[in-house]
Design an enzyme around this catalytic site. Sequence first.
Site, PDB file in Angstrom:
ATOM      1  N   LYS A  79     -24.523 -21.300  68.603  1.00  0.00           N
ATOM      2  CA  LYS A  79     -23.146 -20.198  68.076  1.00  0.00           C
ATOM      3  C   LYS A  79     -23.314 -19.905  68.825  1.00  0.00           C
ATOM      4  CE  LYS A  79     -25.045 -21.652  63.338  1.00  0.00           C
ATOM      5  NZ  LYS A  79     -26.094 -20.937  61.675  1.00  0.00           N
ATOM      6  N   GLN A 106     -29.777 -16.279  59.747  1.00  0.00           N
ATOM      7  CA  GLN A 106     -30.302 -17.350  59.882  1.00  0.00           C
ATOM      8  C   GLN A 106     -30.990 -18.546  58.941  1.00  0.00           C
ATOM      9  OE1 GLN A 106     -28.098 -20.344  62.035  1.00  0.00           O
ATOM     10  NE2 GLN A 106     -29.251 -21.735  61.083  1.00  0.00           N
ATOM     11  N   ASP A 151     -21.064 -17.273  56.454  1.00  0.00           N
ATOM     12  CA  ASP A 151     -21.243 -18.217  56.234  1.00  0.00           C
ATOM     13  C   ASP A 151     -21.548 -19.084  55.203  1.00  0.00           C
ATOM     14  OD1 ASP A 151     -23.157 -19.956  57.617  1.00  0.00           O
ATOM     15  OD2 ASP A 151     -25.079 -18.607  57.223  1.00  0.00           O
TER      16      ASP A 151
HETATM   17  N1  GUN Z   1     -30.070 -23.323  58.285  1.00  0.00           N
HETATM   18  C1  GUN Z   1     -29.267 -24.308  58.059  1.00  0.00           C
HETATM   19  N2  GUN Z   1     -28.214 -24.724  58.006  1.00  0.00           N
HETATM   20  C2  GUN Z   1     -27.989 -22.930  58.140  1.00  0.00           C
HETATM   21  C3  GUN Z   1     -26.436 -22.789  58.176  1.00  0.00           C
HETATM   22  O1  GUN Z   1     -25.104 -22.994  58.026  1.00  0.00           O
HETATM   23  N3  GUN Z   1     -26.237 -20.894  58.247  1.00  0.00           N
HETATM   24  C4  GUN Z   1     -27.187 -20.551  58.628  1.00  0.00           C
HETATM   25  N4  GUN Z   1     -27.395 -19.214  58.318  1.00  0.00           N
HETATM   26  N5  GUN Z   1     -29.256 -20.805  57.899  1.00  0.00           N
HETATM   27  C5  GUN Z   1     -28.473 -22.475  58.117  1.00  0.00           C
END
Ligand code: GUN
Length: 296
Positions: free
Chosen positions: A52, A96, A119
Amino acid sequence: MQLLDGRVASKAVKEQLKAEVEKIVATGARAPHLAVILVGNNGASETYVASKVKTCAEIGYQSTMVRRDLDITEADLLAEIQKLNKDQSVDGILVQLPLPKHISEQKVIAAIDPTKDVDGFHPVSAGNLTLGMPTFIPATPYGIMLMLEHYQIPTKGKHAVVIGRSNIVGRPMSILLSGNNPYGNCTVTLCHSHTPNLQDICLQADIIVAALGRPGFVQPEMVKDGAIIIDVGITRVEDATAKKGYRIKGDVDFEAVAPKSSYITPVPGGVGLMTIAGLLKNTLVAYENRQEDLRR
Ligand code: GUN
């Protein structure tokens, strides 16, 4: 069978975002800014977060990585979020997941300023999505919609079967596909661990979205000829012959299912790349909304 290539589709989205950022920066304004919080050092989370942050740099966004130890208290993590909520230079906040067990994910998500919830996990975002209002769409389902759009796959009137009812993927995916939008208007069946006759239901599907986290779960005998297959699985499976000691496996048995499908996403190189594209699109919207608010 045609491959729905995440590399191609995500490149198109990233190029579009990069061009928009160049235009913004040329006016003298600052670039969009994403803040990512990573708690602990879970291997998969490290990989996702790194990717990311790297993609932010590629398209000209600013990013800030906040790393905290696994033993951070819930109160301290909530305080970190408050800091980022107040920081006028931050447009998007992403924590995350998963978080360590002593921290409530729901509390943490609810603490994020909904205007920075790139998100799309905050109850306000989830509520807006359910009502068909403009909102931040969770990145993975959003990425899948962008993939359908890129390959211009008609969905109206089709029967979509979504396997998995997570808040992150399955549930929002079912809402988007059933919604009155250009790549929605499907009749959706949302299946989960208590669904009997899963095979019969899948056999009626024009579109299958597999998001249950069980490698190779979708087998050819579950798939109608010509179905569209979207594989959301990204499980690490031990493999001594692989350089890293593991391989990434999807929820679909790709080799066996691909010949029956009309379109199929590979793993890796499919939905995973689109997830980042969705997140970065949300971040640009958060930035634009913030700039607009400042002008008012
Ligand atoms: N863990 C697995 N997928 C995601 C996601 O799309 N966003 C976040 N913040 N954590 C994750």
